[in-house]
Design a protein around this motif. Structure first.
Motif, PDB file in Angstrom:
ATOM      1  N   LYS A  81      50.427  35.537  39.671  1.00  0.00           N
ATOM      2  CA  LYS A  81      50.431  36.533  38.596  1.00  0.00           C
ATOM      3  C   LYS A  81      51.363  36.115  37.462  1.00  0.00           C
ATOM      4  CE  LYS A  81      51.171  41.468  37.698  1.00  0.00           C
ATOM      5  NZ  LYS A  81      52.039  41.219  36.521  1.00  0.00           N
ATOM      6  N   ASN A  84      49.712  33.379  35.405  1.00  0.00           N
ATOM      7  CA  ASN A  84      48.637  33.906  34.560  1.00  0.00           C
ATOM      8  C   ASN A  84      49.193  34.724  33.402  1.00  0.00           C
ATOM      9  OD1 ASN A  84      46.380  32.796  35.838  1.00  0.00           O
ATOM     10  ND2 ASN A  84      46.322  34.417  37.381  1.00  0.00           N
ATOM     11  N   GLU A  89      45.884  34.368  30.447  1.00  0.00           N
ATOM     12  CA  GLU A  89      44.560  34.679  30.982  1.00  0.00           C
ATOM     13  C   GLU A  89      44.562  34.388  32.478  1.00  0.00           C
ATOM     14  OE1 GLU A  89      41.401  31.598  30.422  1.00  0.00           O
ATOM     15  OE2 GLU A  89      42.697  31.015  28.736  1.00  0.00           O
ATOM     16  N   ASP A  90      43.511  34.844  33.180  1.00  0.00           N
ATOM     17  CA  ASP A  90      43.428  34.648  34.632  1.00  0.00           C
ATOM     18  C   ASP A  90      42.916  33.248  34.944  1.00  0.00           C
ATOM     19  OD1 ASP A  90      44.380  37.168  35.133  1.00  0.00           O
ATOM     20  OD2 ASP A  90      42.389  38.080  35.216  1.00  0.00           O
ATOM     21  N   GLN A  93      43.640  30.813  40.006  1.00  0.00           N
ATOM     22  CA  GLN A  93      42.959  31.588  41.036  1.00  0.00           C
ATOM     23  C   GLN A  93      43.634  31.481  42.399  1.00  0.00           C
ATOM     24  OE1 GLN A  93      40.446  33.617  40.233  1.00  0.00           O
ATOM     25  NE2 GLN A  93      40.668  32.938  38.119  1.00  0.00           N
TER      26      GLN A  93
END
Length: 292
Positions: A81, A84, A89-90, A93
């Motif tokens: 987290k 990101n 942005e995400d 993963q």
């Protein structure tokens, strides 16, 4: 095609737009994340880890010793987290940790002075003078060793004692629990604090698994805390979020059970089982199933 505005402006303001247009902004931000790892994760943790590489959307983090690898593994989602949030942005993963003996050489853009050594003695350790009694004790304790390693072991013991004396002279103290050196201003070392946090997180997890419908006020009452206790409030939200994500993932890939569907509904709605009709539970779970 690059849009021309025929207006003069600072070049630095146009760089992000150019990078984004050419799909290079995310790799550039990831490059910056490698440089700013201590600001993202904290200086204490950054001393023992670094961003090693990226494989598609999986960030590979090098860790200098297995103790830290075990601790960081527990916080992989939090690290993901933070990365990101920094990148914007995400992109990340997943996070994977690998054992790495030492950090890579610092690159020229990082600092001109090198790594900050504020947690080490300012004086020269080699200038510390050991007492004759200590030297004699070490000589006696190593005299039985083979000649080829006797001198090296004695030198190692002398270096360790000099470092200990130098750090104590600078005001450094040991952690009262594990004996590690404390950073300035600490009363308990970071590893012991992480261990305490993990223990409390397990208590929170066990309680919420038994009663997933608990509101925050009900939870702090059950666990014997107060709402002003920020750690328990943080863990309450963290455990609920982790459980919801795991259940949604099972449902998405059709590996869920009816009990999983019910638990997801309980966590999301904070209602008791008798308040949730079967149709409501099924419809809620179907929202997260993978669409064919």
């Amino acid at each position: 095609m690059v849009k021309r505005t025929h207006e003069m402006g600072k070049a630095g303001l146009s760089i992000p737009a150019v990078l984004k247009e050419n799909k290079l902004l995310t790799p550039f931000r990831f490059f910056q994340a490698k440089r700013d790892w201590p600001q993202i994760i904290g200086k204490q943790i950054a001393k023992y880890s670094y961003i090693k590489d990226v494989d598609k959307n999986c960030v590979i983090i090098g860790v200098l010793n297995p103790v830290w690898m075990n601790q960081l593994f527990m916080y992989s989602q939090e690290i993901q987290k933070k990365l990101n949030d920094y990148i914007g942005e995400d992109f990340v993963q997943s996070v994977r940790f690998v054992r790495s003996g030492k950090k890579p050489a610092p690159v020229v853009y990082e600092t001109l002075e090198g790594e900050e050594e504020s947690d080490y003695p300012r004086g020269r350790i080699r200038d510390v003078v050991l007492s004759d009694d200590y030297v004699q004790m070490v000589r006696q304790e190593t005299c039985h060793l083979p000649e080829r390693i006797r001198g090296k072991m004695a030198a190692l013991r002398f270096a360790q004692e000099k470092r200990r004396l130098s750090m104590e002279a600078e005001g450094f103290r040991h952690c009262p629990r594990c004996g590690r050196w404390l950073a300035k201003g600490e009363t308990i070392c970071l590893l012991c604090r992480l261990e305490d946090r993990q223990h409390k997180k397990k208590l929170v997890h066990d309680l919420l698994i038994q009663m997933p419908w608990l509101s925050l006020d009900q939870f702090v009452h059950e666990i014997g805390a107060v709402r002003s206790d920020r750690l328990y409030v943080e863990l309450y939200n963290e455990v609920r979020r982790d459980c919801i994500y795991k259940l949604i993932e099972r449902i998405h890939y059709d590996s869920d059970t009816p009990e999983d569907d019910l638990f997801l509904a309980l966590f999301i709605t904070r209602k008791t089982p008798v308040e949730l009709p079967d149709d409501y539970v099924r419809n809620l779970a179907n929202r997260y199933r993978k669409k064919e």
